[in-house]
Design an enzyme around this catalytic site. Structure first.
Site, mmCIF file in Angstrom:
data_model
loop_
_atom_site.group_PDB
_atom_site.id
_atom_site.type_symbol
_atom_site.label_atom_id
_atom_site.label_comp_id
_atom_site.label_asym_id
_atom_site.label_seq_id
_atom_site.Cartn_x
_atom_site.Cartn_y
_atom_site.Cartn_z
ATOM 1 N N TRP A 102 -4.451 -8.847 4.332
ATOM 2 C CA TRP A 102 -4.745 -7.555 3.698
ATOM 3 C C TRP A 102 -3.605 -7.151 2.787
ATOM 4 C CZ3 TRP A 102 -9.472 -6.621 3.096
ATOM 5 C CH2 TRP A 102 -10.394 -7.070 4.035
ATOM 6 N N ASP A 172 -0.974 0.958 4.862
ATOM 7 C CA ASP A 172 -2.373 0.667 5.160
ATOM 8 C C ASP A 172 -2.496 0.662 6.685
ATOM 9 O OD1 ASP A 172 -4.848 -0.382 5.676
ATOM 10 O OD2 ASP A 172 -4.619 -2.149 4.406
ATOM 11 N N LYS A 196 -12.967 1.174 11.900
ATOM 12 C CA LYS A 196 -12.383 0.598 13.119
ATOM 13 C C LYS A 196 -12.168 1.710 14.149
ATOM 14 C CE LYS A 196 -10.625 -2.475 9.769
ATOM 15 N NZ LYS A 196 -11.609 -3.480 9.820
HETATM 16 N N1 PMP Z 1 -6.871 -3.218 5.170
HETATM 17 C C1 PMP Z 1 -7.046 -3.656 6.423
HETATM 18 C C2 PMP Z 1 -5.865 -3.748 7.336
HETATM 19 C C3 PMP Z 1 -8.328 -4.020 6.851
HETATM 20 O O1 PMP Z 1 -8.511 -4.460 8.104
HETATM 21 C C4 PMP Z 1 -9.422 -3.903 5.970
HETATM 22 C C5 PMP Z 1 -10.835 -4.223 6.364
HETATM 23 N N2 PMP Z 1 -11.053 -4.950 7.442
HETATM 24 C C6 PMP Z 1 -9.172 -3.465 4.669
HETATM 25 C C7 PMP Z 1 -7.895 -3.110 4.309
HETATM 26 C C8 PMP Z 1 -10.281 -3.345 3.678
HETATM 27 O O2 PMP Z 1 -11.045 -2.252 4.003
HETATM 28 P P1 PMP Z 1 -12.371 -1.870 3.265
HETATM 29 O O3 PMP Z 1 -13.366 -2.917 3.591
HETATM 30 O O4 PMP Z 1 -12.679 -0.522 3.850
HETATM 31 O O5 PMP Z 1 -12.075 -1.810 1.804
#
Ligand code: PMP
Length: 360
Positions: A102, A172, A196
């Protein structure tokens, strides 16, 4: 009704009590004769839902008054762009602590707008640790420092807030928000996709220090400008009303459970049992450095990977769902967010022992 043990990484398990309440209120929200989904976001009913949700989130996380709380759309991924657009100017340097997939996406997006500097990276060890703080090379000139508190795919988590001097810290927190107490005053910006620990997908929570607002770079689209949303209580356009309402129910559920301090104890207990089951066996293995292991996402691999499919099939037959690891890394992953009960973790451990005994 049968509810399975759901170890999904996200969208993930929601508390049963929350789903039941949403079901009860679905057709007629508290005598209004309509669903909360069918109401104007500007109605006094919805505004009260929205305000209560924000108040409860502020209480749960002890968010100081000099922070704005925004309820937005676009997912955490849109924040990968909104953070640089709002907190830096063209050519500015920004620092990243890089610990997984991520972070990689956040970096790729930030590179479109900024001079990205990797102040620390665990890429060389396959993202199996958080680099030691004495190895970080923070830039003098960085406008902010970004990190991913919990890498959902690799199962790597920071267990203390990075010390970055007077730079705004951008986090994040998608897969760890509300799982334990954090000192919000240490951050410039926290963002999290809801799916989550907060509620359903489609909602993104942003917590931003007010002094950082109103500095978006020229040409930033209005809907990507934190100031626009903060100035309109996240109702500059139609917000994700149902997600916001459900998040509010989750916040109430968390308060009833004793808040995030209580959650932290339960989460630590769940994770330590599961890691112990993995570590006590030669059949399962978790590759992450012990001090960087995630309390929310527990990846593990089978010593004999030819048994992966059978493991997943038999797990599903036992009502243990969504244990397949992310497609980029394979193996297994158990996501054990707030709404995943200790009983679910116990059921998983019992199944793992059983599978090892019969196949190991
Ligand atoms: N950051 C993290 C740590 C994630 O786990 C996720 C999605 N699993 C995201 C960003 C991306 O999130 P989104 O799908 O809501 O854009």
């Amino acid at each position: 009704m049968t509810r399975v043990h759901n170890f999904s990484a996200g969208p993930a398990a929601l508390p049963l009590e929350v789903l039941q309440q949403a079901k009860e209120e679905m057709l007629d929200w508290r005598g209004s004769g309509m669903s909360i989904m069918e109401m104007s976001h500007r109605s006094k009913e919805f505004v009260s839902v929205a305000e209560t949700a924000e108040k409860n989130l502020r209480e749960l996380m002890a968010i100081p008054d000099d922070y704005a709380v925004l309820f937005l759309q676009g997912g955490a991924s849109l924040q990968f762009a909104m953070a640089p657009l709002n907190l830096s100017q063209p050519g500015d340097r920004v620092d990243f602590l890089y610990t997984g997939q991520w972070g990689k996406k956040a970096i790729a997006e930030a590179k479109k707008f900024c001079d990205v500097h990797l102040a620390a990276s665990s890429e060389s060890d396959g993202f199996c640790s958080v680099p030691a703080a004495d190895q970080w090379q923070l830039s003098e000139s960085a406008k902010y420092v970004h990190y991913t508190e919990n890498e959902t795919i690799g199962g790597v988590q920071f267990h203390s807030i990075p010390e970055v001097g007077d730079k705004p810290l951008v986090c994040d927190m998608s897969s760890s928000i509300l799982s334990r107490p954090v000192d919000v005053s240490r951050f410039g910006l926290i963002y999290a996709g809801a799916q989550k620990n907060i509620g359903p997908a489609g909602l993104t929570v942003v917590i931003v220090k007010k002094e950082l607002l109103g500095k978006a770079r020229e040409g930033t689209p209005s809907m990507l400008d934190y100031q626009v949303h903060a100035g309109a209580d996240s109702m500059s356009n139609t917000p994700p009303t149902y997600g916001w309402y459900l998040a509010g129910l989750v916040f109430e559920w968390l308060k009833k459970k004793g808040g995030v301090a209580e959650m932290a104890k339960i989460n630590a207990n769940k994770a330590s049992k599961l890691y112990a089951a993995i570590d006590d066996s030669d059949f399962y293995r978790n590759p992450v450095a012990v001090d960087s292991r995630s309390l929310m996402n527990v990846p593990f691999i089978l010593a004999d990977q030819s048994l992966d499919t059978l493991f997943l099939e038999q797990a599903e037959a036992a009502g243990l769902m969504n244990l397949k690891g992310h497609r980029s890394v394979g193996g297994m992953r158990a996501s054990i967010y707030n709404a995943v009960s200790e009983e679910s973790v116990d059921a998983l451990i019992a199944f793992m022992h059983h599978f090892e005994k019969t196949r190991g």
